[in-house]
Design an enzyme around this catalytic site. Structure first.
Site, PDB file in Angstrom:
ATOM      1  N   GLU A 164      38.213  46.179  25.333  1.00  0.00           N
ATOM      2  CA  GLU A 164      38.041  44.922  24.581  1.00  0.00           C
ATOM      3  C   GLU A 164      36.584  44.616  24.192  1.00  0.00           C
ATOM      4  OE1 GLU A 164      39.997  41.887  26.933  1.00  0.00           O
ATOM      5  OE2 GLU A 164      41.765  43.116  27.224  1.00  0.00           O
ATOM      6  N   GLU A 271      49.771  48.361  27.642  1.00  0.00           N
ATOM      7  CA  GLU A 271      50.026  47.127  28.408  1.00  0.00           C
ATOM      8  C   GLU A 271      51.191  46.338  27.786  1.00  0.00           C
ATOM      9  OE1 GLU A 271      46.449  44.876  29.035  1.00  0.00           O
ATOM     10  OE2 GLU A 271      45.183  46.648  29.147  1.00  0.00           O
TER      11      GLU A 271
HETATM   12  O1  G3I Z   1      42.209  38.696  44.001  1.00  0.00           O
HETATM   13  C1  G3I Z   1      41.821  37.324  43.792  1.00  0.00           C
HETATM   14  C2  G3I Z   1      42.200  36.492  45.005  1.00  0.00           C
HETATM   15  O2  G3I Z   1      41.434  36.925  46.125  1.00  0.00           O
HETATM   16  C3  G3I Z   1      41.922  35.018  44.704  1.00  0.00           C
HETATM   17  O3  G3I Z   1      42.358  34.240  45.805  1.00  0.00           O
HETATM   18  C4  G3I Z   1      42.690  34.617  43.440  1.00  0.00           C
HETATM   19  C5  G3I Z   1      42.492  33.181  43.070  1.00  0.00           C
HETATM   20  O4  G3I Z   1      41.208  33.025  42.504  1.00  0.00           O
HETATM   21  O5  G3I Z   1      42.243  35.432  42.333  1.00  0.00           O
HETATM   22  C6  G3I Z   1      42.551  36.807  42.555  1.00  0.00           C
HETATM   23  O6  G3I Z   1      42.083  37.553  41.461  1.00  0.00           O
HETATM   24  C7  G3I Z   1      42.888  37.392  40.289  1.00  0.00           C
HETATM   25  C8  G3I Z   1      43.392  38.782  39.869  1.00  0.00           C
HETATM   26  O7  G3I Z   1      44.102  38.705  38.629  1.00  0.00           O
HETATM   27  C9  G3I Z   1      44.314  39.398  40.931  1.00  0.00           C
HETATM   28  O8  G3I Z   1      45.443  38.582  41.060  1.00  0.00           O
HETATM   29  C10 G3I Z   1      41.994  36.820  39.187  1.00  0.00           C
HETATM   30  O9  G3I Z   1      41.656  35.494  39.530  1.00  0.00           O
HETATM   31  C11 G3I Z   1      42.750  36.838  37.872  1.00  0.00           C
HETATM   32  O10 G3I Z   1      41.872  36.449  36.814  1.00  0.00           O
HETATM   33  C12 G3I Z   1      43.224  38.260  37.580  1.00  0.00           C
HETATM   34  O11 G3I Z   1      43.969  38.225  36.370  1.00  0.00           O
HETATM   35  C13 G3I Z   1      44.163  39.519  35.775  1.00  0.00           C
HETATM   36  C14 G3I Z   1      43.491  39.516  34.405  1.00  0.00           C
HETATM   37  O12 G3I Z   1      43.705  40.786  33.764  1.00  0.00           O
HETATM   38  C15 G3I Z   1      42.004  39.309  34.541  1.00  0.00           C
HETATM   39  O13 G3I Z   1      41.490  38.977  33.308  1.00  0.00           O
HETATM   40  C16 G3I Z   1      45.649  39.777  35.620  1.00  0.00           C
HETATM   41  O14 G3I Z   1      46.259  39.924  36.902  1.00  0.00           O
HETATM   42  C17 G3I Z   1      45.866  41.056  34.823  1.00  0.00           C
HETATM   43  O15 G3I Z   1      47.250  41.235  34.510  1.00  0.00           O
HETATM   44  C18 G3I Z   1      45.103  40.990  33.507  1.00  0.00           C
HETATM   45  O16 G3I Z   1      45.248  42.224  32.849  1.00  0.00           O
HETATM   46  C19 G3I Z   1      44.499  42.347  31.618  1.00  0.00           C
HETATM   47  C20 G3I Z   1      44.105  43.809  31.485  1.00  0.00           C
HETATM   48  O17 G3I Z   1      43.366  44.212  32.609  1.00  0.00           O
HETATM   49  C21 G3I Z   1      43.320  44.017  30.192  1.00  0.00           C
HETATM   50  N1  G3I Z   1      44.102  43.559  29.031  1.00  0.00           N
HETATM   51  C22 G3I Z   1      44.552  42.166  29.129  1.00  0.00           C
HETATM   52  C23 G3I Z   1      45.368  41.964  30.403  1.00  0.00           C
HETATM   53  C24 G3I Z   1      45.886  40.541  30.483  1.00  0.00           C
HETATM   54  O18 G3I Z   1      44.802  39.643  30.580  1.00  0.00           O
END
Ligand code: G3I
Length: 366
Positions: A164, A271
């Site tokens: 991205e 994805e």
């Molecule tokens: O692991 C921490 C945890 O310790 C904490 O308690 C919790 C609350 O703050 O957050 C957890 O981390 C989260 C992580 O997912 C794991 O669950 C992050 O906040 C959260 O932002 C993260 O979101 C991920 C996102 O990418 C990040 O931008 C999504 O799961 C994931 O599906 C998403 O995937 C992305 C691809 O990598 C790239 N393309 C877009 C796609 C969707 O956004």
């Protein structure tokens, strides 16, 4: 003809081809019930799924192993989760996914080596908290990529190297990320060179979303063309495929596949999900819209989703010589990253109980 007579005819037929419901609809036969997504598509392309470590046990893991032959770590291999501090790597989660893939002879996609999101804050700051120089940042990027890629070179066949980097605004080319602000566009080519040096056999992808938006697609096309012409080791483009019931059109999807493959690049859908709400990027909640986690999966959602998945997989099958993988982002409607956008979504082929939705049979009955 009355129902009794129609059943007398339907029953022998169903014994041949499948079960016959009282309405005479033949559903999947027992023998075919053992076939799964990866089997239906074995002559087309691998079918993958994004996973977390907790999915590698219990009912999720059974569905994963049965239906798919490729994995992507949803978060565990991203810069922040795997490299939380400059001197510390956290391997446990990523290692568990790599070991699961190896144990079940599944392909494994690496995701991702350089992204503006989930990058650890230390990456861009020196010990005084000031922004680091381009030279320091590129060295840190090189150290990160070299360490991670070398660790998984016997597990991972290909990487989303840069994720991205192109801006969604028509008037802006590169996303104003910390990477770009400090290094300019050079970080992109460098990331690919570092990854190739660490594992020369790895297939290296540029990965992005909204790749069917003509203006964004053109910018991506110009960037990857320039990288290829400069001899940078880029081998493929990942169409993330966060689509919805009204996006993309058949024509735009065909155009994206044709444009990137015309550069001699592999194309993958990396994805895939089809949001039940219209709009780009899964129809994310428009600012101020009511948060709604109560709405169930309705027929009004199901029919357009079935049509969209049928179109998508029809185009992908027609282009099987250009498509080297299709990966779903999340396993079932039980959990999707889209749920975090304010309303429950149902974007996948398996329902909240991990059962095949009607759309599953649309995708495999061709
Ligand atoms: O692991 C921490 C945890 O310790 C904490 O308690 C919790 C609350 O703050 O957050 C957890 O981390 C989260 C992580 O997912 C794991 O669950 C992050 O906040 C959260 O932002 C993260 O979101 C991920 C996102 O990418 C990040 O931008 C999504 O799961 C994931 O599906 C998403 O995937 C992305 C691809 O990598 C790239 N393309 C877009 C796609 C969707 O956004």
């Amino acid at each position: 003809m009355n129902t009794f007579k129609s059943l007398l005819i339907a029953i022998p037929i169903s014994l041949l081809f499948g079960f016959c419901t009282s309405s005479g609809r033949i559903i999947q036969s027992k023998s075919n019930a053992t076939k799964a997504l990866k089997d239906y598509y074995k002559d087309y392309f691998p079918i993958g799924v994004a996973v977390t470590p907790r999915m590698l046990h219990g009912e999720d893991s059974a569905l994963i192993v049965t239906q798919f032959n490729s994995l992507t770590a949803e978060n565990a291999m991203k810069m922040g989760p795997i490299h939380p501090r400059e001197s510390d790597y956290y391997w446990k989660d990523a290692d568990s996914i790599a070991a699961f893939a190896k144990k079940h002879s599944m392909r494994l996609r690496g995701h991702n080596l350089c992204w503006h999101a989930q990058a650890p804050s230390w990456m861009f700051k020196n010990e005084k908290g000031d922004t680091v120089s381009k030279e320091v940042l590129l060295q840190r990027l090189k150290d990160h990529i070299t360490t991670v890629v070398k660790r998984y070179k016997d597990y991972i066949y290909g990487w989303d190297v840069v994720n991205e980097a192109i801006d969604d605004r028509d008037s802006v080319f590169y996303r104003y990320s910390a990477w770009y602000k400090i290094c300019g566009e050079e970080f992109i080519a460098k990331a690919f060179e570092y990854a190739h040096a660490a594992d020369p056999k790895a297939v290296l992808f540029y990965n992005d979303y909204n790749t069917e938006n003509p203006k964004k697609r053109e910018k991506i096309y110009q960037m990857v063309k320039k990288l290829k012409e400069a001899g940078i080791p880029i081998h493929g483009v990942g169409l993330q495929g966060h689509w919805s019931i009204n996006n993309p059109s058949k024509e735009e999807l065909e155009k994206s596949i044709q444009m990137f493959s015309s550069l001699g690049l592999q194309v993958q859908v990396t994805e895939l999900d089809v949001s039940v709400y219209a709009g780009r990027q899964g129809g994310q909640l428009i600012q101020g819209q009511r948060r709604d986690t109560a709405t169930g999966f309705t027929a009004a959602m199901e029919e357009p989703q079935r049509e969209k998945y049928k179109m998508i997989f029809g185009i992908l099958r027609q282009n099987k010589n250009k498509i080297t993988g299709v990966t779903f982002w999340n396993l079932s409607d039980r959990y999707t990253w889209l749920d975090g956008r304010g309303r429950k979504n149902y974007p996948l082929l398996f329902d909240v109980n991990r059962k095949s939705k009607k759309v599953y049979w649309d995708v495999v009955n061709f």
